[in-house]
Design a protein around this motif. Structure first.
Motif, mmCIF file in Angstrom:
data_model
loop_
_atom_site.group_PDB
_atom_site.id
_atom_site.type_symbol
_atom_site.label_atom_id
_atom_site.label_comp_id
_atom_site.label_asym_id
_atom_site.label_seq_id
_atom_site.Cartn_x
_atom_site.Cartn_y
_atom_site.Cartn_z
ATOM 1 N N ARG A 54 -14.194 51.362 61.114
ATOM 2 C CA ARG A 54 -14.662 52.337 60.119
ATOM 3 C C ARG A 54 -16.166 52.239 59.908
ATOM 4 N NH1 ARG A 54 -11.961 52.861 54.505
ATOM 5 N NH2 ARG A 54 -13.382 54.664 54.482
ATOM 6 N N GLN A 106 -12.324 43.307 59.909
ATOM 7 C CA GLN A 106 -12.986 44.596 60.054
ATOM 8 C C GLN A 106 -11.941 45.703 59.949
ATOM 9 O OE1 GLN A 106 -14.684 45.338 63.983
ATOM 10 N NE2 GLN A 106 -16.423 46.439 63.092
ATOM 11 N N GLU A 107 -12.111 46.595 58.995
ATOM 12 C CA GLU A 107 -11.155 47.688 58.862
ATOM 13 C C GLU A 107 -11.330 48.665 60.015
ATOM 14 O OE1 GLU A 107 -9.532 51.171 55.868
ATOM 15 O OE2 GLU A 107 -11.467 50.210 55.441
ATOM 16 N N TYR A 161 -10.287 40.691 52.889
ATOM 17 C CA TYR A 161 -10.764 42.038 52.554
ATOM 18 C C TYR A 161 -11.720 41.982 51.358
ATOM 19 C CZ TYR A 161 -10.595 46.508 50.076
ATOM 20 O OH TYR A 161 -10.935 47.626 49.367
ATOM 21 N N THR A 216 -5.007 38.021 53.703
ATOM 22 C CA THR A 216 -5.599 39.295 54.088
ATOM 23 C C THR A 216 -6.319 39.937 52.910
ATOM 24 O OG1 THR A 216 -3.856 39.578 55.737
ATOM 25 C CG2 THR A 216 -5.139 41.523 55.175
ATOM 26 N N SER A 273 -9.501 52.340 62.120
ATOM 27 C CA SER A 273 -8.527 53.424 62.183
ATOM 28 C C SER A 273 -7.828 53.330 63.533
ATOM 29 C CB SER A 273 -9.205 54.785 62.016
ATOM 30 O OG SER A 273 -10.186 54.992 63.020
ATOM 31 N N PHE A 323 -6.536 46.512 60.224
ATOM 32 C CA PHE A 323 -7.706 45.651 60.331
ATOM 33 C C PHE A 323 -7.689 44.915 61.664
ATOM 34 C CE2 PHE A 323 -6.370 45.803 55.883
ATOM 35 C CZ PHE A 323 -7.539 46.151 55.222
ATOM 36 N N TYR A 330 -10.691 50.188 51.361
ATOM 37 C CA TYR A 330 -9.921 50.523 52.551
ATOM 38 C C TYR A 330 -9.205 51.866 52.408
ATOM 39 C CZ TYR A 330 -6.140 48.311 49.806
ATOM 40 O OH TYR A 330 -5.260 47.968 48.811
ATOM 41 N N ASN A 331 -8.834 52.406 53.538
ATOM 42 C CA ASN A 331 -8.019 53.614 53.586
ATOM 43 C C ASN A 331 -6.557 53.204 53.416
ATOM 44 O OD1 ASN A 331 -6.695 55.981 54.128
ATOM 45 N ND2 ASN A 331 -7.565 56.282 56.164
ATOM 46 N N PRO A 355 -2.944 50.535 55.873
ATOM 47 C CA PRO A 355 -4.259 49.977 56.214
ATOM 48 C C PRO A 355 -4.192 49.183 57.513
ATOM 49 C CG PRO A 355 -3.720 49.565 53.914
ATOM 50 C CD PRO A 355 -2.473 50.083 54.555
#
Length: 414
Positions: A289, A257-258, A337, A333, A260, A313, A348-349, A311
């Motif tokens: 996110r 799960q991404e 993703y 990874t 911030s 996660f 992703y950011n 990034p």
């Protein structure tokens, strides 16, 4: 029982014994090459006259449940392939960063083709998820990453590749069981020893699986009586799902799960192997996110592939199944993703990660870490798991943000 269950019962004993001792009836194989390696793992018989070596392989195959005629058919005409040895000796090291590798791997073209496949084989994917609990996006991810949906499967003769690597004394204990598995595939009509081709290390088919895995988890998805991983999409989808389930994947659970992250996290708690739950991370200011906080009770590790400014996660227990497929942190990874993208996650950011170290500086950092007593493995310039752990500990000791990312500031501080 179906025929795959039946043949697993005979071979399971061999594949287990192959890793704990040399299999039965190898007296014909050269004794000089046997023994143990540096990790005290038993070494399979290897080297010497090829015909004598193959006689020992045949005896092993029969002891594992194959019939003599099938062993003869599978091994007839076997040759040592110098190109396979060259590939084995010249394996490249993995030097790409997560952003470099994932952006090349998770391309728009692959996403578009993958979504077409998801629609084209919707019924098969639905059966795979119903029977094995593996979401379609995970299967599609490996279909894309391993062979570009079957377009690049390798052109090495599989029998010769496995004979070559089993006969070679570098890793015979790894490859000899794979050769025995290939003989079993021949016996059941799932491989033609003269025409079967694949990768140089013996992987077969559109998701690049090894013979023992095909034997143990093969599913005849199209009902033709065979498991054909090269040309049958139904066989590929169902077999891959069954195999991935065997790696420990739990139905209905997340894997990646991404998120911030705030600027003031206890970075030393990040990295694989942590003891926090997702809820613990949420309380510390980590925000998904996608806004989904329903996984709060699950164990979760915060991973920062390129440090705290890149990034970020949360990984959940199902991430370990991806690691079982391929133990490279960057590959794993990226695959995890990729699978979330098929499940609807956005791109992703990228963030603004600090510059990493070049090869020379990374080796210098590994040398300094080794001198301080850390086990980083080979001084190879690769930011592997051992190096990441050592970096994080030194960052914490030096009062730097302990995010496990190798920077010039850390090298200078050491």
């Amino acid at each position: 029982m179906d025929r795959h269950t039946i043949r697993r019962s005979a071979l399971a004993l061999f594949f287990a014994s192959a890793m704990t001792g040399v299999a039965m009836a190898q007296s014909a194989a050269p004794a000089a090459a046997s023994g143990t390696d540096g990790n005290n793992a038993p070494k399979a018989a290897c080297g010497g006259d090829l015909s004598t070596f193959l006689a020992g392989v045949k005896a092993d195959a029969i002891a594992a449940g194959a019939d003599a005629a099938s062993a003869d058919k599978a091994l007839a005409g076997a040759q040592i392939d110098p190109k396979v040895l060259a590939m084995d000796r010249s394996q490249g090291v993995f030097r790409q960063t997560f952003l470099e590798f994932s952006q090349r791997t998770v391309s728009q073209g692959r996403l578009d083709i993958g979504r077409q496949k998801l629609k084209q084989y919707a019924d098969v994917f639905a059966k795979a998820e119903k029977d094995y609990g593996v979401p379609p996006g995970i299967i599609t991810t490996y279909w894309a990453m391993e062979t570009d949906f079957g377009a690049v499967q390798g052109n090495f003769n599989t029998r010769n590749a496995l004979v070559t690597l089993s006969h070679d004394c570098r890793r015979p204990e790894f490859f000899r069981p794979r050769l025995i598995g290939f003989i079993e595939m021949v016996q059941h009509g799932d491989a033609d020893p003269d025409t079967m081709t694949g990768a140089w290390a013996g992987e077969i088919g559109q998701t690049q699986m090894l013979p023992p895995s095909i034997i143990s988890y093969g599913v005849d998805g199209d009902g033709d009586g065979h498991v054909n991983m090269k040309t049958s999409a139904a066989d590929v989808i169902l077999t891959t799902a069954r195999f991935f389930q065997s790696l420990g994947f739990q139905r209905g659970q997340p894997w990646l799960q991404e998120v911030s992250v705030p600027d003031n996290l206890p970075w030393e708690k990040s990295g694989l192997g942590g003891t926090l739950t997702a809820a613990d991370w949420f309380k510390l200011g980590v925000e998904p996110r996608d806004g989904n906080t329903s996984f709060g009770s699950l164990p979760a590790a915060l991973i920062l592939p390129q440090g705290r400014k890149g990034p970020a996660f949360l990984t959940y227990p199902n991430y370990n199944a991806f690691l079982e497929w391929n133990q490279s942190f960057i590959y794993t990874t990226s695959a995890a993703y990729f699978a979330t993208r098929f499940a609807g996650a956005p791109t992703y950011n990228k963030g603004t990660p600090e510059s990493g170290l070049n090869d020379v500086d990374m080796k210098a950092l590994q040398t300094k870490l080794t001198a301080r007593g850390y086990d980083v493995g080979k001084i190879d310039g690769i930011l592997g798991s051992g190096t990441r752990v050592a970096i994080q500990k030194e960052q914490f000791r030096l009062g730097l943000p302990a995010d496990g990312w190798a920077t010039q500031a850390l090298l200078n501080a050491l």
